[in-house]
Write a protein that holds these residues in place. Structure first.
Motif, PDB file in Angstrom:
ATOM      1  N   GLU A 213      -8.485 -11.021   8.087  1.00 26.54           N
ATOM      2  CA  GLU A 213      -8.071  -9.642   8.143  1.00 26.54           C
ATOM      3  C   GLU A 213      -7.140  -9.236   8.831  1.00 26.54           C
ATOM      4  OE1 GLU A 213     -10.392  -5.342   8.001  1.00 26.54           O
ATOM      5  OE2 GLU A 213     -11.286  -6.982   8.128  1.00 26.54           O
TER       6      GLU A 213
ATOM      7  N   VAL B  11      -6.115  -4.721  -2.155  1.00 30.68           N
ATOM      8  CA  VAL B  11      -5.769  -5.547  -1.291  1.00 30.68           C
ATOM      9  C   VAL B  11      -6.758  -6.795  -0.852  1.00 30.68           C
ATOM     10  CG1 VAL B  11      -5.169  -5.931   1.315  1.00 30.68           C
ATOM     11  CG2 VAL B  11      -4.276  -3.843  -0.089  1.00 30.68           C
TER      12      VAL B  11
ATOM     13  N   GLN C   7       0.804  -0.980   0.122  1.00 30.39           N
ATOM     14  CA  GLN C   7       0.079   0.058   0.111  1.00 30.39           C
ATOM     15  C   GLN C   7       0.958   1.313  -0.010  1.00 30.39           C
ATOM     16  OE1 GLN C   7      -2.596  -1.186   3.277  1.00 30.39           O
ATOM     17  NE2 GLN C   7      -4.182  -0.759   1.632  1.00 30.39           N
TER      18      GLN C   7
ATOM     19  N   TYR D 181      -3.461  -9.497   7.417  1.00 28.25           N
ATOM     20  CA  TYR D 181      -2.990  -8.706   6.286  1.00 28.25           C
ATOM     21  C   TYR D 181      -1.757  -8.095   6.360  1.00 28.25           C
ATOM     22  CZ  TYR D 181      -7.788  -9.205   4.365  1.00 28.25           C
ATOM     23  OH  TYR D 181      -9.311  -9.738   3.996  1.00 28.25           O
TER      24      TYR D 181
ATOM     25  N   ASP E 157      -4.682   0.108  -3.469  1.00 27.29           N
ATOM     26  CA  ASP E 157      -5.944   0.466  -2.283  1.00 27.29           C
ATOM     27  C   ASP E 157      -6.395  -0.609  -1.449  1.00 27.29           C
ATOM     28  OD1 ASP E 157      -7.914  -0.610  -3.957  1.00 27.29           O
ATOM     29  OD2 ASP E 157      -8.235   1.405  -4.867  1.00 27.29           O
ATOM     30  N   SER E 158      -7.526  -0.099  -0.544  1.00 25.98           N
ATOM     31  CA  SER E 158      -8.171  -1.398   0.160  1.00 25.98           C
ATOM     32  C   SER E 158      -8.690  -2.334  -0.707  1.00 25.98           C
ATOM     33  CB  SER E 158      -8.804  -0.947   1.125  1.00 25.98           C
ATOM     34  OG  SER E 158     -10.091  -0.161   0.641  1.00 25.98           O
TER      35      SER E 158
END
Length: 82
Positions: free
Chosen positions: A60, A43, A33, A63, A39-40
């Protein structure tokens, strides 16, 4: 699967998610990132692609453990060995 095989597979999936990236220019310490500007949503797409490719769930909270190619290869190697 060797550490290098895992790293290569990670980079292949990363480039599928962000095709503007050059895998040859990505270092082991590049943050996906901060340095590579995913961006999210990118990901999340990467996590889904890794799940399909390796058959492992990446929760999560984990990550952060795939934030760089080096971290991702180590994390995935551990998960694959379990």
């Amino acid at each position: 699967m060797t550490h290098d095989d895992i790293r290569t597979a990670f980079l292949e999936e990363l480039v599928k998610v962000a095709p503007d990236l050059d895998p040859e220019g990505i270092s082991d310490t590049d943050h996906i990132q901060d340095d590579l500007e995913l961006d999210s949503m990118d990901v999340l797409n990467l996590v889904a692609a890794l799940h399909v490719r390796f058959g492992v769930d990446i929760p999560e909270p984990d990550y952060i453990q795939i934030a760089t190619p080096a971290l991702a290869a180590a994390y995935l190697a551990t998960r694959l060995a379990a």
